[in-house]
Scaffold this active site. Structure first.
Site, PDB file in Angstrom:
ATOM      1  N   LYS A  25       0.749  -1.181  -0.271  1.00 33.03           N
ATOM      2  CA  LYS A  25       0.268   0.049  -0.142  1.00 33.03           C
ATOM      3  C   LYS A  25       1.389   0.920  -0.198  1.00 33.03           C
ATOM      4  O   LYS A  25       0.896   1.957  -0.368  1.00 33.03           O
ATOM      5  CB  LYS A  25      -1.186  -0.002   1.183  1.00 33.03           C
ATOM      6  CG  LYS A  25      -1.767   1.614   1.231  1.00 33.03           C
ATOM      7  CD  LYS A  25      -2.833   0.844   2.455  1.00 33.03           C
ATOM      8  CE  LYS A  25      -3.841   0.243   2.530  1.00 33.03           C
ATOM      9  NZ  LYS A  25      -5.381   0.898   2.203  1.00 33.03           N
ATOM     10  N   ARG A  95      -2.891   2.965   8.147  1.00 31.16           N
ATOM     11  CA  ARG A  95      -3.546   1.608   7.862  1.00 31.16           C
ATOM     12  C   ARG A  95      -2.583   0.638   8.126  1.00 31.16           C
ATOM     13  O   ARG A  95      -1.399   0.763   7.703  1.00 31.16           O
ATOM     14  CB  ARG A  95      -4.332   1.369   6.613  1.00 31.16           C
ATOM     15  CG  ARG A  95      -5.265   2.971   6.522  1.00 31.16           C
ATOM     16  CD  ARG A  95      -5.984   2.974   4.960  1.00 31.16           C
ATOM     17  NE  ARG A  95      -6.298   3.504   4.746  1.00 31.16           N
ATOM     18  CZ  ARG A  95      -7.598   3.618   4.399  1.00 31.16           C
ATOM     19  NH1 ARG A  95      -7.919   2.512   3.958  1.00 31.16           N
ATOM     20  NH2 ARG A  95      -8.229   4.989   4.052  1.00 31.16           N
ATOM     21  N   GLY A 104      -8.160  -7.731   4.107  1.00 33.86           N
ATOM     22  CA  GLY A 104      -9.231  -7.811   5.932  1.00 33.86           C
ATOM     23  C   GLY A 104      -8.490  -8.811   6.546  1.00 33.86           C
ATOM     24  O   GLY A 104      -9.062  -8.686   8.238  1.00 33.86           O
ATOM     25  N   MET A 106      -5.384  -7.301   8.748  1.00 39.17           N
ATOM     26  CA  MET A 106      -4.657  -6.251   9.840  1.00 39.17           C
ATOM     27  C   MET A 106      -5.607  -5.189   9.867  1.00 39.17           C
ATOM     28  O   MET A 106      -7.205  -4.592   9.504  1.00 39.17           O
ATOM     29  CB  MET A 106      -3.848  -6.172   9.291  1.00 39.17           C
ATOM     30  CG  MET A 106      -3.056  -7.706   9.301  1.00 39.17           C
ATOM     31  SD  MET A 106      -1.314  -7.269   8.822  1.00 39.17           S
ATOM     32  CE  MET A 106      -0.973  -6.147   9.195  1.00 39.17           C
ATOM     33  N   ARG A 351      -3.543  -1.660  -6.577  1.00 40.42           N
ATOM     34  CA  ARG A 351      -2.995  -2.675  -5.962  1.00 40.42           C
ATOM     35  C   ARG A 351      -3.012  -3.258  -7.092  1.00 40.42           C
ATOM     36  O   ARG A 351      -3.979  -3.704  -7.698  1.00 40.42           O
ATOM     37  CB  ARG A 351      -2.712  -3.406  -4.779  1.00 40.42           C
ATOM     38  CG  ARG A 351      -4.067  -3.675  -4.630  1.00 40.42           C
ATOM     39  CD  ARG A 351      -4.362  -4.548  -3.762  1.00 40.42           C
ATOM     40  NE  ARG A 351      -5.677  -4.709  -2.376  1.00 40.42           N
ATOM     41  CZ  ARG A 351      -6.453  -4.902  -1.623  1.00 40.42           C
ATOM     42  NH1 ARG A 351      -5.902  -4.830  -0.828  1.00 40.42           N
ATOM     43  NH2 ARG A 351      -7.517  -5.488  -1.986  1.00 40.42           N
ATOM     44  N   HIS A 467     -16.093  -9.443   2.056  1.00 40.74           N
ATOM     45  CA  HIS A 467     -14.499  -9.936   2.560  1.00 40.74           C
ATOM     46  C   HIS A 467     -14.505 -11.510   2.190  1.00 40.74           C
ATOM     47  O   HIS A 467     -13.747 -11.706   1.435  1.00 40.74           O
ATOM     48  CB  HIS A 467     -14.437 -10.453   4.491  1.00 40.74           C
ATOM     49  CG  HIS A 467     -13.617 -10.755   4.723  1.00 40.74           C
ATOM     50  ND1 HIS A 467     -13.900 -12.447   5.034  1.00 40.74           N
ATOM     51  CD2 HIS A 467     -12.418 -10.775   4.734  1.00 40.74           C
ATOM     52  CE1 HIS A 467     -13.122 -13.102   5.353  1.00 40.74           C
ATOM     53  NE2 HIS A 467     -11.978 -12.261   5.354  1.00 40.74           N
ATOM     54  N   SER A 776      13.855 -42.884 -12.840  1.00 48.02           N
ATOM     55  CA  SER A 776      12.957 -41.792 -13.210  1.00 48.02           C
ATOM     56  C   SER A 776      12.007 -41.064 -11.656  1.00 48.02           C
ATOM     57  O   SER A 776      12.566 -42.331 -10.536  1.00 48.02           O
ATOM     58  CB  SER A 776      11.307 -42.255 -13.351  1.00 48.02           C
ATOM     59  OG  SER A 776      10.092 -41.982 -12.912  1.00 48.02           O
ATOM     60  N   CYS A 843       8.235 -39.030 -10.861  1.00 46.43           N
ATOM     61  CA  CYS A 843       7.108 -39.064 -10.893  1.00 46.43           C
ATOM     62  C   CYS A 843       6.439 -39.207  -9.686  1.00 46.43           C
ATOM     63  O   CYS A 843       5.136 -39.820  -9.509  1.00 46.43           O
ATOM     64  CB  CYS A 843       6.517 -40.528 -11.330  1.00 46.43           C
ATOM     65  SG  CYS A 843       8.174 -41.430 -11.091  1.00 46.43           S
ATOM     66  N   TYR A 863      11.652 -34.671 -18.474  1.00 47.46           N
ATOM     67  CA  TYR A 863      10.088 -34.771 -18.091  1.00 47.46           C
ATOM     68  C   TYR A 863       9.435 -34.714 -16.836  1.00 47.46           C
ATOM     69  O   TYR A 863      10.506 -35.574 -15.870  1.00 47.46           O
ATOM     70  CB  TYR A 863       9.431 -35.548 -19.252  1.00 47.46           C
ATOM     71  CG  TYR A 863       9.668 -37.307 -18.236  1.00 47.46           C
ATOM     72  CD1 TYR A 863       8.754 -37.135 -17.057  1.00 47.46           C
ATOM     73  CD2 TYR A 863      10.882 -38.124 -18.716  1.00 47.46           C
ATOM     74  CE1 TYR A 863       8.836 -39.009 -17.046  1.00 47.46           C
ATOM     75  CE2 TYR A 863      10.790 -39.152 -18.667  1.00 47.46           C
ATOM     76  CZ  TYR A 863      10.366 -39.843 -17.003  1.00 47.46           C
ATOM     77  OH  TYR A 863      10.279 -40.523 -16.382  1.00 47.46           O
TER      78      TYR A 863
END
Ligand code: PEP
Ligand code: MG
Length: 885
Positions: A25, A95, A104, A106, A351, A467, A776, A843, A863
């Site tokens: 902010k 703030r 919401g 803080m 923001r 909220h 693998s 994997c 991969y």
């Protein structure tokens, strides 16, 4: 100055754009001021102060007091008002602002600087007594709640009673005198609960608020939010102190929140809500239902109250110009808070806007096509994990729906579950494996754990930026908000609507895309990769180096995986095939046989079944590599339990039940995960692997003959620790191949390789690669064996480990790069040193985790293999990893 950075009124103390220092902010306020936007003057106390505050035992250094005094002097100079001055008072907002937004989570205090004297001065200066006393009562209420931590229910109740006594329904009906009376009541409440009078010294007020904001960083809800969002505790929050501007100064004043594009669908249209004659908190809190920003949105919703575009056309025009300027400046969709004070526009925040996955895709693709960002940036803009939202089912358009009511489509996706009315119950029932829908009048930050646990969220109050809506979108939970016709009693655990009752435990379905709320469960359909999703995936495929395969063991899984873009199967586990239908009896007969002859008899029965499994998979994956892993789990997992099962096997094997039971007993293991499993089965009973290898090659030739396109089987030996094990098992496989090829007069290409899932195998990878043609990494077992932590029992204590920072994340979800990762990179290096072209893949579950995929890119694996629904996530994560290198 060290900790305080001023902005506005042509002054800038630097640190512009530095979110780590100023918080999101603060950094954006400074930046908006510097590009000439109308930002009320103020200053930011940096996040470094927050860290120091906690290091010093929650105290402020004297030097900070001097710096803050300078900051206040700056605001006074620009606004030509004085803090605490009874004739021309300056009011400020205080703030929080962390590096990343924590909606919401803080604390915020508005209208700070009001007391019994300055309220009179404000009334005179503004020539509006009602406004001054409204502001004062708001201030006391907020300060009592946030700073003094008094019971806010009592304050709300006092206001409700005051309105009731006067026969009012809206706050706006309260007169100056009514507010004045309420202020007296509020002050009495403070004194009664706090034991001291409401602080009249404006400097005491300010330091109280600053302390509360820093204090809120360590609140329980902030801690929970940080844990859920991987935000480190040592980041700290900044504090922003800024001159108040007033949206509650009559009908030419307003306050609102807006997005430069639709955060839900991603459309290029301004999107937002505003309230005339109100302060910012009113919009977010959902106390009054806000009005639309644009005429188009209002008309589409069929709403009556004028949009801002219609009610305040001039200021709206200015605002729209600011939207464009901000979007061009930040090159991203912005989430904005603004206030109009007597027809003058003020920007309070901007923001990067949170958005649904659908919107993220559309915005990224649109912005690249608009030329605002590059395609590479577009790829990097979308959080791969968020794609999960789009890979989930939506309501089947054909399915019957028993619609109870309709609210706002606050966060897309469909969810069914049992109704619960509070967050704790949601968490409890979800932990017990139930799907729940959390139903609340409105949500607050205290509900966050329940929202996380729930499959969906339904509220009776609150708009698209309430909220519930914001948090649900961020979490990817379907949400319907503001379903106003629901009468909810959390106390009695019941909701009533349209003459019907829904109690805790009853099933509801919500559709976050339409806002519909339905009784009972409604069928859903699978999503597909089309439109923007498909486009972004194509762009991602152009830049990624890692191939993406799928862990799949049924033709259906393979089909899904292929549709999602899998380039082969990286792990086909064969054990589940052994449970199907009547096979389990043959499997049990094999396990319980006392000699090779008995085992072979059973295996002969399994061969055709196993062959047809592979044929079906190879057909779907024609032309692509398929890694088939030979049998891995401890044999006892297949054992009979019930009498009837024993009898069935006894009959099939021609043995008596007692002998079988004795054999079963002999198979008992104390530590089966470290027991007779993996290639140890093949070493002791080679005929099992022989049968499986034969099935693979016969199926491959069948498919090659039928379709003309041969699959590329990669036969994988599990749980190898030594070169010799692999050598023995490879001989079994090669022999089977040779026999089948001779019988059929035809060959197919194949590879034999191994999983690397034991530390010894990783260390001896150089030798193992002399035999194995591919590796693998089975990082599930490799994590289990490297950490010495059971993958089946870890959940009980791993939470505490992550909380205390021992492991940054659950190591079974996100690879422990430092430990397990070192073994992976060492094995890759040693394997390559022996066999330059050795094929390397992963994997374990980590193959679908973006952070782990980034590691695989660094190590240069060929991969990753992920579950079918994670294939698109892996494709995007692989592209991002390639771009970030
Ligand atoms: C592994 O251990 O990582 C693996 C993929 O095998 P499984 O999960 O079947 O043990
Ligand atoms: Mg394993």
């Amino acid at each position: 100055m060290t900790y305080v950075y001023r902005f506005g009124g042509g002054v800038s103390d630097g640190g512009k754009g530095d979110k780590n220092l100023l918080g999101g902010k603060g950094a954006n306020l400074a930046e908006m001021a510097s590009i000439g936007l109308p930002v009320p003057p103020g200053f930011t106390i940096s996040t470094e102060m927050c860290t120091r505050y906690y290091e010093d035992g929650e105290q402020f250094p004297q030097t900070l007091r001097d710096e803050v005094a300078e900051g206040i002097a700056h605001i006074e100079a620009v606004t030509e008002k004085r803090f605490g001055d009874p004739t021309n008072p300056l009011l400020v907002s205080v703030r929080s602002g962390a590096r990343v937004s924590m909606p919401g989570m803080m604390d915020t205090v508005l209208n700070l600087g009001l007391n019994d004297e300055t309220v009179e001065g404000l009334a005179k200066a503004a020539d509006d007594e009602r406004f001054a006393w409204d502001s004062y009562r708001r201030f006391i209420q907020m300060y009592a709640d946030v700073v003094l931590e008094l019971d806010h229910g009592a304050f709300e109740e006092a206001l409700e009673i005051a309105k009731e006594d006067n026969g009012f329904t809206l706050d706006t009906e309260m007169s100056a005198a009514d507010w004045k009376t309420l202020v007296a009541q509020y002050k009495a409440l403070v004194e009664e609960q706090w034991g001291k009078p409401f602080p009249q010294d404006v400097h005491d007020q300010l330091w109280g608020a600053v302390g509360a904001v820093f204090g809120s960083w360590q609140s329980e809800r902030a801690k929970v939010y940080r844990r859920l969002n991987d935000i480190p505790a040592n980041w700290g929050t900044a504090v922003n102190v800024q001159a108040m501007v007033f949206g509650n100064m009559g009908d030419t004043s307003a306050t609102g929140v807006a997005f430069t594009r639709d955060p839900s669908k991603g459309d290029r249209a301004y999107y937002g809500e505003f309230l005339i004659n109100a302060q910012g908190e009113d919009v977010v809190a959902g106390i009054r239902t806000p009005q639309y920003l644009t005429k188009a949105a209002r008309e589409e919703a069929g709403a009556k109250p004028a949009s801002m575009e219609e009610a305040m056309p001039e200021v709206y025009g200015e605002l729209a110009a600011v939207f464009d300027q901000l979007e061009n400046h930040y090159r991203d969709m912005q989430d904005i808070e603004f206030t109009v004070e007597q027809a003058k526009l003020w920007m309070l925040q901007t923001r990067s806007g949170k958005r649904t996955a659908k919107a993220a895709l559309k915005i990224a693709v649109d912005m690249a096509n608009e030329g605002l960002i590059t395609r590479e940036e577009a790829i990097l803009r979308v959080d791969p994990a968020a794609l999960d939202q789009l890979l989930h089912p939506t309501l089947d358009p054909e399915a019957k729906r028993d619609v109870l009511t309709k609210g706002l489509p606050a966060s897309p996706g469909a969810a069914s579950g049992k109704v619960v009315f509070d967050a704790d119950t949601a968490e409890k029932r979800a932990a017990a494996g139930e799907a729940v829908i959390l139903v609340r009048v409105e949500t607050s930050p205290e509900d966050i754990h329940g929202m996380h646990a729930a499959k969906g969220i339904l509220t009776a109050r609150g708009g698209m930026t309430s909220h519930a809506a914001v948090v649900a979108r961020g979490m990817g939970r379907p949400c319907v908000s503001g379903a106003g016709s629901l009468a909810i009693s959390a106390k009695d655990k019941v909701l009533r609507c349209a003459g019907r009752e829904v109690r805790e435990g009853d099933t509801l379905t919500i559709d976050g895309a339409s806002g519909e709320v339905m009784v009972g469960e409604v069928a859903t359909v699978q999503p597909e990769l089309a439109g923007d999703f498909g486009t972004l995936m194509e762009w991602a495929d152009e830049v990624r180096r890692l191939k993406v395969r799928a862990n799949a063991e049924t033709p259906l899984d393979c089909k899904t995986a292929r549709e999602f873009g899998a380039e082969g199967v990286g792990l086909c586990r064969t054990e589940h095939m052994f449970f199907e239908g009547s096979r389990i009896t043959a499997v049990r007969q094999m396990i319980l046989a006392s000699d090779e002859k008995g085992r072979r008899a059973a295996l002969d029965r399994l061969l055709p079944e196993q062959r047809s499994d592979f044929t079906a998979i190879f057909e779907v994956m024609a032309g692509l590599p398929v890694t088939v892993r030979l049998l891995d789990p401890p044999l006892h997992e297949f054992l009979p339990h019930e009498e009837a099962e024993f009898a069935e096997v006894a009959q099939a094997a021609g043995l008596d039940v007692d002998t079988l039971k004795r054999r079963a007993n002999e198979l008992h293991e104390f530590n089966p995960m470290l027991g007779h499993r993996g290639c140890r089965l093949g070493v002791t009973y080679p005929e099992i692997y022989e049968m499986q290898a034969r099935a693979i090659f016969e199926a491959a030739i069948d498919v090659a003959e039928k379709s003309g396109e041969a699959p590329i089987p990669e036969v994988m030996i599990p749980l190898v620790a030594t070169r010799r094990e692999l050598e023995l098992m490879k001989a079994v496989v090669d022999k089977a191949a040779k026999l089948v090829f001779a019988e059929r007069g035809r060959e197919v290409d194949y590879l034999v390789g191994t999983m690397i899932e034991l530390p010894r195998a990783a260390l001896k990878a150089g030798e193992i690669a002399e035999v194995g043609e591919f590796f693998s990494f089975g990082t599930n077992d490799l994590t289990q064996t490297t950490l010495g932590v059971s993958r089946d029992d870890a959940a009980r204590f791993l939470g505490a480990y992550v909380e205390q920072g021992i492991y940054a994340k659950d190591p079974f979800v996100s690879l422990d790069v430092e430990g397990v990762g070192e073994l992976v990179s060492l094995a890759a290096e040693r394997g390559r040193a022996t066999r330059g072209d050795i094929k390397l893949g992963i994997c374990g579950e980590h193959g679908g985790d973006p952070a782990s995929i980034a590691f695989c890119e660094q190590v240069g694996l060929d991969y990753v293999s992920a579950s079918p629904y994670r294939v698109p996530i892996a494709r995007l994560a692989a592209a991002q990893a390639a771009l970030k290198r």
